[in-house]
Design a protein around this motif. Structure first.
Motif, PDB file in Angstrom:
ATOM      1  N   LEU A  49       0.837  -1.206   0.000  1.00  0.00           N
ATOM      2  CA  LEU A  49       0.000   0.000   0.000  1.00  0.00           C
ATOM      3  C   LEU A  49       0.870   1.252   0.000  1.00  0.00           C
ATOM      4  O   LEU A  49       0.618   2.188  -0.755  1.00  0.00           O
ATOM      5  CB  LEU A  49      -0.929   0.009   1.212  1.00  0.00           C
ATOM      6  CG  LEU A  49      -1.773   1.278   1.380  1.00  0.00           C
ATOM      7  CD1 LEU A  49      -2.715   1.487   0.191  1.00  0.00           C
ATOM      8  CD2 LEU A  49      -2.547   1.221   2.684  1.00  0.00           C
ATOM      9  N   ARG A  50       1.894   1.296   0.850  1.00  0.00           N
ATOM     10  CA  ARG A  50       2.764   2.467   0.916  1.00  0.00           C
ATOM     11  C   ARG A  50       3.422   2.741  -0.435  1.00  0.00           C
ATOM     12  O   ARG A  50       3.456   3.864  -0.906  1.00  0.00           O
ATOM     13  CB  ARG A  50       3.861   2.263   1.977  1.00  0.00           C
ATOM     14  CG  ARG A  50       4.751   3.494   2.147  1.00  0.00           C
ATOM     15  CD  ARG A  50       6.081   3.170   2.794  1.00  0.00           C
ATOM     16  NE  ARG A  50       6.914   2.278   2.005  1.00  0.00           N
ATOM     17  CZ  ARG A  50       7.617   2.628   0.923  1.00  0.00           C
ATOM     18  NH1 ARG A  50       7.556   3.841   0.452  1.00  0.00           N
ATOM     19  NH2 ARG A  50       8.354   1.732   0.272  1.00  0.00           N
ATOM     20  N   PHE A  90      -1.282   5.586  -6.459  1.00  0.00           N
ATOM     21  CA  PHE A  90      -2.092   4.966  -7.512  1.00  0.00           C
ATOM     22  C   PHE A  90      -3.354   4.337  -6.914  1.00  0.00           C
ATOM     23  O   PHE A  90      -4.426   4.407  -7.508  1.00  0.00           O
ATOM     24  CB  PHE A  90      -1.299   3.891  -8.260  1.00  0.00           C
ATOM     25  CG  PHE A  90      -0.160   4.455  -9.049  1.00  0.00           C
ATOM     26  CD1 PHE A  90      -0.370   5.033 -10.287  1.00  0.00           C
ATOM     27  CD2 PHE A  90       1.136   4.420  -8.545  1.00  0.00           C
ATOM     28  CE1 PHE A  90       0.683   5.571 -11.014  1.00  0.00           C
ATOM     29  CE2 PHE A  90       2.187   4.951  -9.256  1.00  0.00           C
ATOM     30  CZ  PHE A  90       1.960   5.532 -10.492  1.00  0.00           C
ATOM     31  N   ILE A  91      -3.221   3.717  -5.759  1.00  0.00           N
ATOM     32  CA  ILE A  91      -4.351   3.017  -5.141  1.00  0.00           C
ATOM     33  C   ILE A  91      -5.365   4.017  -4.598  1.00  0.00           C
ATOM     34  O   ILE A  91      -6.568   3.867  -4.826  1.00  0.00           O
ATOM     35  CB  ILE A  91      -3.866   2.073  -4.022  1.00  0.00           C
ATOM     36  CG1 ILE A  91      -2.972   0.981  -4.606  1.00  0.00           C
ATOM     37  CG2 ILE A  91      -5.058   1.461  -3.297  1.00  0.00           C
ATOM     38  CD1 ILE A  91      -2.274   0.115  -3.567  1.00  0.00           C
ATOM     39  N   GLN A  92      -4.900   5.004  -3.852  1.00  0.00           N
ATOM     40  CA  GLN A  92      -5.761   6.006  -3.208  1.00  0.00           C
ATOM     41  C   GLN A  92      -6.883   5.303  -2.444  1.00  0.00           C
ATOM     42  O   GLN A  92      -6.600   4.515  -1.556  1.00  0.00           O
ATOM     43  CB  GLN A  92      -6.268   7.007  -4.238  1.00  0.00           C
ATOM     44  CG  GLN A  92      -5.146   7.773  -4.898  1.00  0.00           C
ATOM     45  CD  GLN A  92      -5.602   8.673  -6.009  1.00  0.00           C
ATOM     46  OE1 GLN A  92      -6.788   8.875  -6.219  1.00  0.00           O
ATOM     47  NE2 GLN A  92      -4.658   9.233  -6.723  1.00  0.00           N
ATOM     48  N   TYR A 122      -9.305  -3.019  -8.266  1.00  0.00           N
ATOM     49  CA  TYR A 122      -8.301  -2.193  -8.952  1.00  0.00           C
ATOM     50  C   TYR A 122      -6.906  -2.740  -8.681  1.00  0.00           C
ATOM     51  O   TYR A 122      -6.096  -2.894  -9.592  1.00  0.00           O
ATOM     52  CB  TYR A 122      -8.396  -0.732  -8.487  1.00  0.00           C
ATOM     53  CG  TYR A 122      -7.251   0.108  -8.992  1.00  0.00           C
ATOM     54  CD1 TYR A 122      -7.302   0.710 -10.243  1.00  0.00           C
ATOM     55  CD2 TYR A 122      -6.094   0.282  -8.228  1.00  0.00           C
ATOM     56  CE1 TYR A 122      -6.242   1.464 -10.722  1.00  0.00           C
ATOM     57  CE2 TYR A 122      -5.036   1.029  -8.692  1.00  0.00           C
ATOM     58  CZ  TYR A 122      -5.113   1.614  -9.943  1.00  0.00           C
ATOM     59  OH  TYR A 122      -4.054   2.351 -10.412  1.00  0.00           O
ATOM     60  N   LEU A 123      -6.631  -3.005  -7.418  1.00  0.00           N
ATOM     61  CA  LEU A 123      -5.315  -3.494  -7.002  1.00  0.00           C
ATOM     62  C   LEU A 123      -4.944  -4.768  -7.763  1.00  0.00           C
ATOM     63  O   LEU A 123      -3.831  -4.893  -8.276  1.00  0.00           O
ATOM     64  CB  LEU A 123      -5.330  -3.756  -5.497  1.00  0.00           C
ATOM     65  CG  LEU A 123      -4.036  -4.232  -4.887  1.00  0.00           C
ATOM     66  CD1 LEU A 123      -3.091  -3.062  -4.731  1.00  0.00           C
ATOM     67  CD2 LEU A 123      -4.299  -4.889  -3.550  1.00  0.00           C
ATOM     68  N   ASN A 124      -5.882  -5.689  -7.851  1.00  0.00           N
ATOM     69  CA  ASN A 124      -5.608  -6.962  -8.519  1.00  0.00           C
ATOM     70  C   ASN A 124      -5.266  -6.773  -9.990  1.00  0.00           C
ATOM     71  O   ASN A 124      -4.251  -7.291 -10.471  1.00  0.00           O
ATOM     72  CB  ASN A 124      -6.814  -7.895  -8.367  1.00  0.00           C
ATOM     73  CG  ASN A 124      -6.538  -9.273  -8.924  1.00  0.00           C
ATOM     74  OD1 ASN A 124      -5.572  -9.924  -8.571  1.00  0.00           O
ATOM     75  ND2 ASN A 124      -7.407  -9.700  -9.827  1.00  0.00           N
ATOM     76  N   GLU A 125      -6.082  -6.033 -10.706  1.00  0.00           N
ATOM     77  CA  GLU A 125      -5.889  -5.881 -12.152  1.00  0.00           C
ATOM     78  C   GLU A 125      -4.724  -4.973 -12.523  1.00  0.00           C
ATOM     79  O   GLU A 125      -4.056  -5.202 -13.523  1.00  0.00           O
ATOM     80  CB  GLU A 125      -7.165  -5.348 -12.817  1.00  0.00           C
ATOM     81  CG  GLU A 125      -8.291  -6.348 -12.850  1.00  0.00           C
ATOM     82  CD  GLU A 125      -7.937  -7.622 -13.596  1.00  0.00           C
ATOM     83  OE1 GLU A 125      -7.332  -7.551 -14.688  1.00  0.00           O
ATOM     84  OE2 GLU A 125      -8.259  -8.709 -13.087  1.00  0.00           O
ATOM     85  N   ASN A 126      -4.482  -3.944 -11.738  1.00  0.00           N
ATOM     86  CA  ASN A 126      -3.506  -2.926 -12.127  1.00  0.00           C
ATOM     87  C   ASN A 126      -2.161  -3.012 -11.423  1.00  0.00           C
ATOM     88  O   ASN A 126      -1.186  -2.420 -11.887  1.00  0.00           O
ATOM     89  CB  ASN A 126      -4.106  -1.538 -11.906  1.00  0.00           C
ATOM     90  CG  ASN A 126      -5.296  -1.314 -12.795  1.00  0.00           C
ATOM     91  OD1 ASN A 126      -5.137  -1.069 -13.976  1.00  0.00           O
ATOM     92  ND2 ASN A 126      -6.489  -1.442 -12.242  1.00  0.00           N
ATOM     93  N   PRO A 177     -12.434  -0.086   0.080  1.00  0.00           N
ATOM     94  CA  PRO A 177     -11.152   0.536  -0.270  1.00  0.00           C
ATOM     95  C   PRO A 177      -9.997  -0.237   0.367  1.00  0.00           C
ATOM     96  O   PRO A 177     -10.032  -0.565   1.556  1.00  0.00           O
ATOM     97  CB  PRO A 177     -11.273   1.950   0.300  1.00  0.00           C
ATOM     98  CG  PRO A 177     -12.742   2.223   0.293  1.00  0.00           C
ATOM     99  CD  PRO A 177     -13.385   0.897   0.622  1.00  0.00           C
ATOM    100  N   PHE A 178      -8.996  -0.545  -0.426  1.00  0.00           N
ATOM    101  CA  PHE A 178      -7.865  -1.344   0.039  1.00  0.00           C
ATOM    102  C   PHE A 178      -7.185  -0.683   1.232  1.00  0.00           C
ATOM    103  O   PHE A 178      -6.752  -1.358   2.172  1.00  0.00           O
ATOM    104  CB  PHE A 178      -6.874  -1.559  -1.111  1.00  0.00           C
ATOM    105  CG  PHE A 178      -5.729  -2.462  -0.753  1.00  0.00           C
ATOM    106  CD1 PHE A 178      -5.929  -3.810  -0.534  1.00  0.00           C
ATOM    107  CD2 PHE A 178      -4.445  -1.946  -0.618  1.00  0.00           C
ATOM    108  CE1 PHE A 178      -4.873  -4.645  -0.189  1.00  0.00           C
ATOM    109  CE2 PHE A 178      -3.381  -2.767  -0.277  1.00  0.00           C
ATOM    110  CZ  PHE A 178      -3.591  -4.126  -0.063  1.00  0.00           C
TER     111      PHE A 178
END
Length: 164
Positions: A99-100, A105-107, A113-117, A150-151
């Motif tokens: 995450l850090r 990008f994650i916001q 989103y995290l998985n695909e990108n 949200p992640f």
């Protein structure tokens, strides 16, 4: 370019008599046709070169993937395939670091989103899971979660649980 040709034609018609202008215009067009062919070839070659250069450029996210993988190598972490199960887990620290590293990008985006990108592009080359990429750990707690959260919130919940 066509407007330039029309403009030259009008100038020739106004400066010369009709017959002279017609002859001058024909000479001008005969000289212009090969130049238009050369210009078309130059334009086509230029377009191909520009597209190839653009295709070689990496997006900011792709550059960050590369940096993340480079940091793993600098830490002497080598992707290590292992069987599915309790020996293929990630630590709270590994998830927090993810995450850090990708926070901008994650916001407030979700795990979808995290998985695909982020995760899939990072693991695609080695064909391993994220746990195998960053160094698998032994499972202590299994956490099931909704991917639509949200992640960042999920990671914060994990960190609070780990501190309790």
């Amino acid at each position: 370019l066509m407007s330039f040709v029309v403009l030259v034609g009008l100038v020739l018609l106004t400066w010369f008599t009709h017959d002279e202008a017609q002859i001058k215009l024909e000479i001008f067009i005969e000289a212009l046709v090969p130049l238009l062919g050369v210009a078309s070839v130059i334009a086509a070659v230029s377009a191909v070169i520009i597209r190839r250069r653009a295709a070689r450029r990496h997006t900011p996210l792709e550059l960050r993937h590369t940096l993340f993988l480079k940091e793993l190598r600098n830490k002497s972490i080598v992707p290590k395939p292992c069987d599915r199960g309790p020996m293929r887990a990630v630590t709270v620290e590994q998830i927090t670091e993810l995450l850090r590293f990708f926070q901008d990008f994650i916001q407030l985006r979700t795990a979808y989103y995290l998985n695909e990108n982020i995760i899939r592009p990072l693991t695609r080359h080695e064909k391993v899971s994220f746990a195998e990429l960053v160094g698998p750990s032994v499972l202590v707690f299994f956490v099931s979660h909704f991917w639509g959260t949200p992640f960042q919130h999920f990671v914060e919940a994990l960190r609070r649980h780990a501190m309790s």
